[in-house]
Scaffold this motif. Sequence first.
Motif, PDB file in Angstrom:
ATOM      1  N   ARG A  78       1.909  -4.054  -4.950  1.00 29.51           N
ATOM      2  CA  ARG A  78       2.896  -2.984  -5.084  1.00 29.51           C
ATOM      3  C   ARG A  78       2.989  -2.498  -6.534  1.00 29.51           C
ATOM      4  O   ARG A  78       3.119  -1.289  -6.792  1.00 29.51           O
ATOM      5  CB  ARG A  78       4.253  -3.483  -4.586  1.00 29.51           C
ATOM      6  CG  ARG A  78       5.348  -2.419  -4.558  1.00 29.51           C
ATOM      7  CD  ARG A  78       4.908  -1.170  -3.800  1.00 29.51           C
ATOM      8  NE  ARG A  78       4.435  -1.455  -2.456  1.00 29.51           N
ATOM      9  CZ  ARG A  78       5.233  -1.506  -1.392  1.00 29.51           C
ATOM     10  NH1 ARG A  78       6.526  -1.284  -1.528  1.00 29.51           N
ATOM     11  NH2 ARG A  78       4.732  -1.756  -0.204  1.00 29.51           N
ATOM     12  N   GLU A  81       0.076  -0.233  -7.187  1.00 29.41           N
ATOM     13  CA  GLU A  81       0.265   1.072  -6.555  1.00 29.41           C
ATOM     14  C   GLU A  81       1.223   1.949  -7.354  1.00 29.41           C
ATOM     15  O   GLU A  81       1.011   3.149  -7.507  1.00 29.41           O
ATOM     16  CB  GLU A  81       0.811   0.891  -5.140  1.00 29.41           C
ATOM     17  CG  GLU A  81      -0.227   0.407  -4.128  1.00 29.41           C
ATOM     18  CD  GLU A  81       0.352   0.308  -2.740  1.00 29.41           C
ATOM     19  OE1 GLU A  81       1.593   0.164  -2.631  1.00 29.41           O
ATOM     20  OE2 GLU A  81      -0.424   0.387  -1.774  1.00 29.41           O
ATOM     21  N   ARG A  82       2.275   1.352  -7.876  1.00 26.86           N
ATOM     22  CA  ARG A  82       3.307   2.126  -8.573  1.00 26.86           C
ATOM     23  C   ARG A  82       2.871   2.542  -9.971  1.00 26.86           C
ATOM     24  O   ARG A  82       3.205   3.630 -10.441  1.00 26.86           O
ATOM     25  CB  ARG A  82       4.610   1.322  -8.657  1.00 26.86           C
ATOM     26  CG  ARG A  82       5.339   1.181  -7.335  1.00 26.86           C
ATOM     27  CD  ARG A  82       6.496   0.210  -7.459  1.00 26.86           C
ATOM     28  NE  ARG A  82       7.512   0.671  -8.380  1.00 26.86           N
ATOM     29  CZ  ARG A  82       8.582   1.393  -8.035  1.00 26.86           C
ATOM     30  NH1 ARG A  82       8.737   1.757  -6.769  1.00 26.86           N
ATOM     31  NH2 ARG A  82       9.468   1.752  -8.925  1.00 26.86           N
ATOM     32  N   THR A 212      10.510  -9.201  -1.857  1.00 25.93           N
ATOM     33  CA  THR A 212       9.836  -9.873  -2.971  1.00 25.93           C
ATOM     34  C   THR A 212      10.433 -11.253  -3.213  1.00 25.93           C
ATOM     35  O   THR A 212       9.708 -12.236  -3.414  1.00 25.93           O
ATOM     36  CB  THR A 212       9.944  -9.020  -4.249  1.00 25.93           C
ATOM     37  OG1 THR A 212       9.282  -7.762  -4.027  1.00 25.93           O
ATOM     38  CG2 THR A 212       9.301  -9.717  -5.432  1.00 25.93           C
ATOM     39  N   GLU A 262       8.583  -0.098   3.900  1.00 30.01           N
ATOM     40  CA  GLU A 262       7.507  -0.465   2.969  1.00 30.01           C
ATOM     41  C   GLU A 262       7.726  -1.883   2.452  1.00 30.01           C
ATOM     42  O   GLU A 262       8.131  -2.080   1.318  1.00 30.01           O
ATOM     43  CB  GLU A 262       7.448   0.522   1.805  1.00 30.01           C
ATOM     44  CG  GLU A 262       7.068   1.938   2.213  1.00 30.01           C
ATOM     45  CD  GLU A 262       6.871   2.834   1.014  1.00 30.01           C
ATOM     46  OE1 GLU A 262       6.322   2.366  -0.008  1.00 30.01           O
ATOM     47  OE2 GLU A 262       7.294   4.007   1.079  1.00 30.01           O
ATOM     48  N   VAL A 264       6.956  -5.648   0.929  1.00 27.84           N
ATOM     49  CA  VAL A 264       6.064  -6.040  -0.155  1.00 27.84           C
ATOM     50  C   VAL A 264       4.768  -6.640   0.383  1.00 27.84           C
ATOM     51  O   VAL A 264       3.696  -6.478  -0.213  1.00 27.84           O
ATOM     52  CB  VAL A 264       6.787  -7.027  -1.105  1.00 27.84           C
ATOM     53  CG1 VAL A 264       7.104  -8.335  -0.421  1.00 27.84           C
ATOM     54  CG2 VAL A 264       5.976  -7.251  -2.373  1.00 27.84           C
ATOM     55  N   ALA A 401      -2.204  -3.563  -0.665  1.00 30.01           N
ATOM     56  CA  ALA A 401      -1.393  -4.388   0.231  1.00 30.01           C
ATOM     57  C   ALA A 401      -2.229  -5.499   0.852  1.00 30.01           C
ATOM     58  O   ALA A 401      -1.778  -6.655   0.965  1.00 30.01           O
ATOM     59  CB  ALA A 401      -0.777  -3.510   1.324  1.00 30.01           C
TER      60      ALA A 401
END
Length: 472
Positions: A78, A81-82, A212, A262, A264, A401
């Motif tokens: 994650r 991705e961010r 998380t 969405e 984690v 992911a």
Amino acid sequence: MPPAATAAAAPPERLSPQTRRTAWIVSSIFFVEQLDATSVASALPAMAADLGSDTVTLSATITAYLLGLTILIPLSGRLAERHGDKRVFAGAIWLFLASSIACGFAPNAFVLIALRFVQGMAGALMAPVGRLIVLRTAAKHELVEAMALVILLAMIAPMVGPFLGGLLTTYVGWRWIFWINVPLCLGALWLVRRFLPATEGRGGGAFDLRGTLLSGIGFACLMWGLMALAEAQVRTGPAVAALAAGALLVAAYVRHARRTAEPVLALDLLTLRSFRDAMAGGSVFRIAVGGVPFLLPVTLQQRDGYSPLEAGLVVLIPAMGGFAMKFFSGRILRRTGYRRGLFLHGALAAGCLAAAGWVPPREVMVAYAATLFGFGWARSLQMNAYGTLAYADVARPRLAAATSFFLAIQNLTVAMGVAVAALLLQGGAAAGTADAAYSWAYLVLGAVALASAAMTLAMPPTAGRDLLQTKR
């Protein structure tokens, strides 16, 4: 013509220069991380003497590193991705560098253990994000060779690490085990900045804080409980409590993930047949072989009377088998296909592992070495095959992911393998059959490996076919 035969008919294409360069860079960084992880054990007595502690207490530096590694892996995908995979990867190397310097200056055991936890968190980002960069760079037909290259140098580090740790501790002091990471990390950062492709982060989006915490702490509890079970001096009560807490937290995460848009860790990846098969068969196989690095040297020293140095040299034999396989895994899988290749090499690993417990090394060393080499050879192909099959049907936007999910379970099942091997030995000792327990432990683990091989027969014949095609 069957898919495997079609793939085998065409000669495999070499990796593109970009993919090869990326794989080598990521592999070199994995080498640095594994070198540090494996060199600490040989320095524990010197650390204890210098810091006014004891070896048992300082062994927590290894546990703390593994816990840091476990707790942050679910978040790694994650974050990539961010914020972008290259940026997160470079940040992880900087954190590893800073924590390494700090470890070298640690004034006492408590500070060192805490810093090793931070170092493990850096490693938790380095491994999955580095793998993710390679996955995004390589074309599907390059994936088998690229991933074999990624873990090539990481396989050399466990051979070099204990020797390097002992050498540095003897001649310049244990603190240099950590300070030697400074030039290595700086060189790695230059390579990352200069050569690695960058993927822009997508910025916003929901952040699954609850997931998380549930997954990270749950996996950490399971990891600690498994490691505690593997240590004879730890009472089973706390270990069982940690395992129970971890199981409850993971169960709570599963319930949470099903209600979150969405999460984690994306559990819906298990609806992909190839990902599910790789996770199931690979997990059983890692339980079977995860304890071998612990079991083999203990057997050689406590049952067969080898010195630590002699046992260390023998332990290199399966590593050499695994290293040799890295140059052939792509060609073998193209010739056999995933299903047949996994079954044959799973059966080979099972047979060699079972035989290693019964062949007396001092009487027939050549035959014993052959079983260990064959085990290392087969284990290497299995690890590479399961590690690439998992991505066969994963869309590129979901690679992050899938990587987080796969590596989180991988770490946990390897720790489970160590715990199973230790419990088999402890059970034999408690029953008063310690010597026989070594042989039976290998046999039981071989049976588990054989079960993983049998599971591959349920795979479709076309499993992983796209990964084995050569570019036209």
